[in-house]
Design an enzyme around this catalytic site. Structure first.
Site, mmCIF file in Angstrom:
data_model
loop_
_atom_site.group_PDB
_atom_site.id
_atom_site.type_symbol
_atom_site.label_atom_id
_atom_site.label_comp_id
_atom_site.label_asym_id
_atom_site.label_seq_id
_atom_site.Cartn_x
_atom_site.Cartn_y
_atom_site.Cartn_z
ATOM 1 N N GLU A 138 -5.459 9.330 -25.568
ATOM 2 C CA GLU A 138 -5.056 10.507 -26.031
ATOM 3 C C GLU A 138 -4.706 10.842 -27.548
ATOM 4 O O GLU A 138 -4.326 10.026 -28.363
ATOM 5 C CB GLU A 138 -3.425 10.646 -25.459
ATOM 6 C CG GLU A 138 -2.680 11.931 -25.679
ATOM 7 C CD GLU A 138 -1.296 12.105 -25.436
ATOM 8 O OE1 GLU A 138 -0.772 13.259 -24.936
ATOM 9 O OE2 GLU A 138 -0.526 11.220 -25.420
ATOM 10 N N LYS A 184 18.524 11.999 -29.224
ATOM 11 C CA LYS A 184 17.878 11.322 -30.405
ATOM 12 C C LYS A 184 16.670 12.114 -30.589
ATOM 13 O O LYS A 184 15.576 11.900 -29.887
ATOM 14 C CB LYS A 184 17.750 9.894 -29.956
ATOM 15 C CG LYS A 184 17.358 9.065 -31.317
ATOM 16 C CD LYS A 184 15.731 9.083 -31.533
ATOM 17 C CE LYS A 184 15.362 8.445 -32.983
ATOM 18 N NZ LYS A 184 14.015 8.847 -33.321
ATOM 19 N N GLU A 217 8.406 11.184 -19.448
ATOM 20 C CA GLU A 217 7.079 12.290 -19.616
ATOM 21 C C GLU A 217 6.424 11.749 -20.781
ATOM 22 O O GLU A 217 6.576 11.902 -21.969
ATOM 23 C CB GLU A 217 7.711 13.514 -19.815
ATOM 24 C CG GLU A 217 6.592 14.752 -19.638
ATOM 25 C CD GLU A 217 5.931 15.272 -20.828
ATOM 26 O OE1 GLU A 217 4.795 14.821 -20.941
ATOM 27 O OE2 GLU A 217 6.324 15.735 -21.667
ATOM 28 N N SER A 225 4.872 9.059 -26.407
ATOM 29 C CA SER A 225 3.645 8.484 -25.932
ATOM 30 C C SER A 225 3.952 7.304 -24.670
ATOM 31 O O SER A 225 5.083 6.950 -24.586
ATOM 32 C CB SER A 225 3.186 7.695 -27.151
ATOM 33 O OG SER A 225 3.968 6.626 -27.363
ATOM 34 N N CYS A 229 1.067 17.641 -24.941
ATOM 35 C CA CYS A 229 0.775 16.424 -24.125
ATOM 36 C C CYS A 229 0.064 17.283 -22.891
ATOM 37 O O CYS A 229 -0.757 16.432 -22.239
ATOM 38 C CB CYS A 229 2.073 16.151 -23.446
ATOM 39 S SG CYS A 229 3.265 17.515 -22.896
#
Length: 501
Positions: A401, A191, A267, A245, A302
């Site tokens: 972040e 996906k 992750e 996220s 990231c």
């Protein structure tokens, strides 16, 4: 005179074949609902494709097809040497279209095409080849057992695995999940992120051309709240491998708990520190790494080194050096081979980043250089970098972040203070330490809570080394042989032997 990037977009589109449909069971498919979603290029804001927007009914059918393929053994029961050849062929199919896929990745996501050509596509191909080569060289174990028994520890594939991937590295991060999951013998449903699905939509066809059996690999584009959620809640999906996220990662875990307690590998976010000690051997190299550590891929990374920690005695000069490097970097046309700093993926992300810049100023951070929107006349989504000094650990820009070209700078007086600042985060994905003192370097590596720690360098890695984080940066590891842990189950076999004659 207005800057026009649209001509380059149109020229690239003329040379690029776009696949717009989902793929499972060996064929391209429209969404059963007939729904679609538009893909816009962040280069100029233009619509470049209309693709299938799958729904729950598509998930049901794709999962059923994947389950039948797994249970039939058509893939998992192939000799490892044969699976290896087909995964190698998959890599070759991708490599043969690397230029076209590079253009498509740039058109869809806005990163500089030079980066895609030099990093993303070669690493994607390398990943498939690595796991293809590995799968017939990994052996089961013979356990310690008494003379009247034999114990074996064997690995078996999980079953049906859903891979949910982000938009910042659409092909490469998909490969990190697809390749080991397929190598282990699973059926896989990809996906892709709705913001950048176009290269992923090629993968189903390329897998089929490589001889991956029908039903073993599928691609379902669509909204994460629809397709991603349905896959995570599905009782016939045995595992989910997610990159994205932390907020969504927590939702994925919740869906797994609500359904069949499926295996979850995450992750997630990062807020990675670069720690610059005054005894750094090469401050010029450290400054270059500090700048590009938060600017590469427009900060949409990231592992971005978005927190810069500098020893107080050198902080003023070092920050000025970083700011000087940043001042020489400006956004440009991502399709131009000379561009090193491209577009933000979409207007929503661009505005989110600008909101963080406003928050930094409002909360009292020192604005060393403020980046606002750039090249607005192109219709695309471009930002100039922002560098903040005098950041307090309690500020929003220090804790959340941002996923954009924004740097938060802190100072420290000694080793202990540096380590406290570095670890003062919900995240633990990566960190960098710059020092010539070997004792200090080793103590820092042991103290910093992060999945990867770079010493006197930044963002160096290889497919052979594991990648993942501590704390809220995730669970499990991509890359290396350790990735197989996510996609296999361990089975103990105990064989009782008869009495000797």
């Amino acid at each position: 005179m207005p800057i026009d990037f649209s001509a380059a977009v149109h020229a690239s589109l003329d040379e690029t074949v776009i696949r717009c449909d989902a793929f499972w069971g060996g064929q391209h498919r429209k969404a059963q609902s007939g729904q679609t979603m538009s893909c816009h290029s962040p280069i100029d804001g233009s619509r470049i494709a209309v693709i299938a927007a799958c729904g729950p009914e598509d998930v049901e059918e794709a999962v059923a097809v994947a389950r039948r393929a797994f249970e039939s053994g058509i893939w998992r029961n192939l000799p490892p040497s044969e699976r290896k050849l087909r995964l190698m062929a998959f890599a070759e199919e991708i490599e043969s279209r690397s230029e076209e896929l590079s253009r498509l990745e740039t058109l869809d996501m806005g990163k500089p095409i030079r980066n895609v050509r030099a990093v993303d596509l070669p690493e994607t191909v390398k990943t498939f080849r690595y796991y293809a080569e590995a799968l017939d060289k990994i052996y089961d174990e013979i356990g310690s057992s008494p003379a009247d028994a034999v114990s074996m520890i064997v690995r078996e594939p999980l079953g049906v695995v859903a891979a949910i991937t982000p938009w910042n590295y659409p092909l490469m991060l998909a490969a990190w999940k697809i390749a080991p999951a397929l190598a282990a013998g699973n059926s896989v449903i990809l996906k892709p992120a709705e913001q950048a699905s176009l290269t992923a939509l090629w993968l189903g066809e390329l897998a089929a051309l490589a001889g991956i059996p029908d039903g073993v690999f599928g691609v379902l584009p669509g909204d994460g709240e629809v397709v991603g959620k349905a896959l995570c809640l599905h009782d016939d999906v045995d595992g989910v491998a997610f990159t994205g996220s932390t907020t969504v990662g927590k939702q994925v875990m919740g869906y797994a708990g609500q359904s069949n307690l499926k295996r979850v590998a995450l992750e997630c976010g990062g807020k990675s520190p670069q720690i610059i000690f005054a005894d750094c051997l090469d401050l010029d190299a450290a400054a270059e790494a500090a700048a590009w550590g938060f600017l590469y891929d427009q900060g949409q990374n990231c592992t971005a080194g978005s927190r810069l920690l500098v020893e107080e005695t050198i902080s003023e000069d070092f920050l000025a050096q970083v700011a000087s490097i940043v001042a020489g970097i400006a956004p440009g046309n991502p399709l131009d081979e000379d561009t090193v700093f491209g577009a933000i993926v979409d207007a929503e992300q661009m505005n989110t980043i600008l909101d963080y810049v406003d928050a930094g100023e409002q909360e009292g951070a020192v604005t060393v250089s403020r980046g606002g929107r750039a090249l607005a006349e192109t219709g695309g989504y471009y930002l100039e970098p922002t560098v903040f000094g005098g950041v307090d650990p309690s500020m929003t820009i220090a804790r959340e972040e941002i996923f954009g070209p924004v740097l938060s700078t802190f100072t420290f007086r000694n080793f202990d203070e540096a380590m406290k600042l570095a670890n003062d985060s919900a995240y633990g994905l990566a960190a960098g330490v710059w020092t010539r003192d070997i004792d200090k370097a080793h103590r820092a590596v042991r103290t910093v809570r992060a999945g990867t720690v770079w010493l006197n360098c930044w963002d160096e890695s290889d497919i052979t080394t594991p990648f993942g984080g501590f704390k809220q940066s995730g669970i499990g590891r991509d890359r290396s042989l350790h990735a197989f842990d996510k996609y296999t189950e361990l089975k103990t076999v105990w064989l009782a032997l008869g009495s000797p004659a």
